[in-house]
Write an enzyme that holds these catalytic residues in place. Sequence first.
Site, PDB file in Angstrom:
ATOM      1  N   GLU A  91       0.822  -1.214   0.000  1.00  0.00           N
ATOM      2  CA  GLU A  91       0.000   0.000   0.000  1.00  0.00           C
ATOM      3  C   GLU A  91       0.856   1.264   0.000  1.00  0.00           C
ATOM      4  O   GLU A  91       1.951   1.289   0.550  1.00  0.00           O
ATOM      5  CB  GLU A  91      -0.873   0.053   1.259  1.00  0.00           C
ATOM      6  CG  GLU A  91      -2.025  -0.904   1.270  1.00  0.00           C
ATOM      7  CD  GLU A  91      -2.911  -0.688   2.493  1.00  0.00           C
ATOM      8  OE1 GLU A  91      -3.858  -1.465   2.656  1.00  0.00           O
ATOM      9  OE2 GLU A  91      -2.660   0.248   3.277  1.00  0.00           O
ATOM     10  N   CYS A 104       2.560   8.676   1.976  1.00  0.00           N
ATOM     11  CA  CYS A 104       2.782   7.764   3.084  1.00  0.00           C
ATOM     12  C   CYS A 104       3.241   6.437   2.491  1.00  0.00           C
ATOM     13  O   CYS A 104       2.467   5.761   1.802  1.00  0.00           O
ATOM     14  CB  CYS A 104       1.503   7.580   3.890  1.00  0.00           C
ATOM     15  SG  CYS A 104       1.670   6.457   5.291  1.00  0.00           S
ATOM     16  N   CYS A 111       3.750  -6.717   8.358  1.00  0.00           N
ATOM     17  CA  CYS A 111       4.494  -6.200   9.508  1.00  0.00           C
ATOM     18  C   CYS A 111       4.513  -7.249  10.596  1.00  0.00           C
ATOM     19  O   CYS A 111       3.520  -7.947  10.821  1.00  0.00           O
ATOM     20  CB  CYS A 111       3.854  -4.917  10.027  1.00  0.00           C
ATOM     21  SG  CYS A 111       4.759  -4.134  11.391  1.00  0.00           S
ATOM     22  N   CYS A 115       0.694  -5.005  16.202  1.00  0.00           N
ATOM     23  CA  CYS A 115      -0.109  -4.072  16.996  1.00  0.00           C
ATOM     24  C   CYS A 115      -1.590  -4.445  16.874  1.00  0.00           C
ATOM     25  O   CYS A 115      -2.096  -4.652  15.763  1.00  0.00           O
ATOM     26  CB  CYS A 115       0.103  -2.633  16.522  1.00  0.00           C
ATOM     27  SG  CYS A 115       1.813  -2.059  16.691  1.00  0.00           S
ATOM     28  N   GLY A 158       4.481  -1.848   7.684  1.00  0.00           N
ATOM     29  CA  GLY A 158       5.809  -2.271   8.096  1.00  0.00           C
ATOM     30  C   GLY A 158       6.444  -1.404   9.165  1.00  0.00           C
ATOM     31  O   GLY A 158       5.978  -0.309   9.484  1.00  0.00           O
ATOM     32  N   GLU A 159       7.524  -1.917   9.733  1.00  0.00           N
ATOM     33  CA  GLU A 159       8.328  -1.236  10.740  1.00  0.00           C
ATOM     34  C   GLU A 159       9.641  -0.781  10.093  1.00  0.00           C
ATOM     35  O   GLU A 159      10.521  -1.606   9.804  1.00  0.00           O
ATOM     36  CB  GLU A 159       8.601  -2.178  11.908  1.00  0.00           C
ATOM     37  CG  GLU A 159       9.696  -1.745  12.874  1.00  0.00           C
ATOM     38  CD  GLU A 159       9.524  -0.326  13.390  1.00  0.00           C
ATOM     39  OE1 GLU A 159      10.426   0.502  13.143  1.00  0.00           O
ATOM     40  OE2 GLU A 159       8.490  -0.045  14.024  1.00  0.00           O
ATOM     41  N   SER A 188       8.869   6.811  11.069  1.00  0.00           N
ATOM     42  CA  SER A 188       8.096   6.475  12.266  1.00  0.00           C
ATOM     43  C   SER A 188       8.400   5.046  12.693  1.00  0.00           C
ATOM     44  O   SER A 188       8.541   4.147  11.860  1.00  0.00           O
ATOM     45  CB  SER A 188       6.599   6.627  11.977  1.00  0.00           C
ATOM     46  OG  SER A 188       5.823   6.238  13.097  1.00  0.00           O
ATOM     47  N   SER A 211       6.070   5.746  17.854  1.00  0.00           N
ATOM     48  CA  SER A 211       4.686   5.385  18.160  1.00  0.00           C
ATOM     49  C   SER A 211       4.621   4.831  19.576  1.00  0.00           C
ATOM     50  O   SER A 211       4.952   3.667  19.815  1.00  0.00           O
ATOM     51  CB  SER A 211       4.176   4.352  17.148  1.00  0.00           C
ATOM     52  OG  SER A 211       4.149   4.905  15.846  1.00  0.00           O
ATOM     53  N   LEU A 212       4.199   5.663  20.510  1.00  0.00           N
ATOM     54  CA  LEU A 212       4.199   5.292  21.921  1.00  0.00           C
ATOM     55  C   LEU A 212       2.886   4.593  22.305  1.00  0.00           C
ATOM     56  O   LEU A 212       2.882   3.476  22.812  1.00  0.00           O
ATOM     57  CB  LEU A 212       4.403   6.549  22.762  1.00  0.00           C
ATOM     58  CG  LEU A 212       5.195   6.425  24.060  1.00  0.00           C
ATOM     59  CD1 LEU A 212       6.529   5.740  23.838  1.00  0.00           C
ATOM     60  CD2 LEU A 212       5.386   7.802  24.674  1.00  0.00           C
ATOM     61  N   HIS A 213       1.773   5.280  22.109  1.00  0.00           N
ATOM     62  CA  HIS A 213       0.413   4.728  22.263  1.00  0.00           C
ATOM     63  C   HIS A 213       0.041   4.320  23.679  1.00  0.00           C
ATOM     64  O   HIS A 213      -1.064   3.817  23.897  1.00  0.00           O
ATOM     65  CB  HIS A 213       0.195   3.537  21.331  1.00  0.00           C
ATOM     66  CG  HIS A 213       0.491   3.818  19.895  1.00  0.00           C
ATOM     67  ND1 HIS A 213       0.262   5.045  19.305  1.00  0.00           N
ATOM     68  CD2 HIS A 213       1.016   3.025  18.911  1.00  0.00           C
ATOM     69  CE1 HIS A 213       0.624   4.999  18.036  1.00  0.00           C
ATOM     70  NE2 HIS A 213       1.089   3.797  17.776  1.00  0.00           N
ATOM     71  N   ASN A 287      -8.549   5.328  13.863  1.00  0.00           N
ATOM     72  CA  ASN A 287      -9.260   5.105  12.604  1.00  0.00           C
ATOM     73  C   ASN A 287      -9.730   3.652  12.606  1.00  0.00           C
ATOM     74  O   ASN A 287      -8.937   2.745  12.387  1.00  0.00           O
ATOM     75  CB  ASN A 287      -8.312   5.366  11.426  1.00  0.00           C
ATOM     76  CG  ASN A 287      -9.008   5.304  10.085  1.00  0.00           C
ATOM     77  OD1 ASN A 287     -10.215   5.093  10.001  1.00  0.00           O
ATOM     78  ND2 ASN A 287      -8.242   5.470   9.026  1.00  0.00           N
ATOM     79  N   CYS A 330      -3.652   2.110   8.076  1.00  0.00           N
ATOM     80  CA  CYS A 330      -2.546   1.300   7.577  1.00  0.00           C
ATOM     81  C   CYS A 330      -2.963  -0.145   7.360  1.00  0.00           C
ATOM     82  O   CYS A 330      -3.412  -0.822   8.278  1.00  0.00           O
ATOM     83  CB  CYS A 330      -1.382   1.376   8.573  1.00  0.00           C
ATOM     84  SG  CYS A 330       0.043   0.417   8.087  1.00  0.00           S
TER      85      CYS A 330
END
Length: 346
Positions: A91, A104, A111, A115, A158-159, A188, A211-213, A287, A330
């Site tokens: 994507e 993006c 990935c 998450c 992906g990371e 990121s 990305s803490l979250h 989202n 994503c």
Amino acid sequence: MSQDVLLGKSLPELTHWVEATGQPSYRGKQLYDWLYNKGIHRLDEITVFPKAWRAEMAAYPVGRSQIHHHRTAPDGTRKYLLKLHDGLIVETVGIPTEKRLTVCVSSQVGCAMACDFCATGKSGFTRHLQAHEIIDQVLTVQEDFQQRVSHVVFMGMGEPLANLDQVLKSVYGLNQDIGIGQRSLTISTVGVPGKIRELADHYLQITFAVSLHAPNQHLRESIIPTASHYPFQELLDECREYVAITHRRISFEYILLAGVNDLPDHATELAKQLKGFQSHVNLIPYNPITEVPFQRPGKKRINVFKQILQDHKIAVTVRYSKGLEADAACGQLRSNFRRSAPATVK
């Protein structure tokens, strides 16, 4: 295994390659121009080259993908599924505003970070993308919009730090060959032990986002299972080291999940964790995707969370996702398309 293609090669590398095919060195600059500025997909499109050479080299891979599917949201955001040379699907998203065009990009097919709130994480990991496959995403969006890309964010599938070598190579290519300033590039990460320090040692002028979250290890592990390998305080310590080495602030991404990590106590704890940090927090209302029951919090809850951070002198912005109607979360479009057409999308 990396495929030997032309996209992603520098001017000296392209010049050397052209000379190896029997052409004079000045053809290297022509090839470079047609590859990065005119956006060729095949070598036989380069009309300034001899016809016989074009016919002979027509099958040599340039390294461009095919648009497999695309969708446009009412706000102008365009989401693409690109088919790579091995048939895999990745994507990318074009996000236009009045003054800029942001892409993006994905750095992997799938990935491995898993998450819970991410459609890509639900699809598993297939392989790393090569640098040319990342650069191709930017050129594809640029061509489709007929507009120069001004900004690139590594926030797609992906990371990035798990594929750091190819991501770095693509950063240099986007900067030196496409002409996008490093300060207009954002990488990121969820966090990979040791890789933040490794990135810092390259002294890039990029924006770096983590990305803490969550404001603590326990809650973070509950929504990012792989966080068990990277203790919260060790992650923050490595982030502080990044700031000390690069003298650039860090952006912390925090997706707000209703009833999970969006309570006032969470905001207060997060503020204490980031006190004295050279940083900025991006609050991202979730989202939703169909695979999980997480929901987006209401505006009142979002504003309370933001205000608590501000009261603690934490720089903060609420960033709403664009292109919701185009499955812009994503991995969402790829996941939905796989369900509707499993025989055509790997």
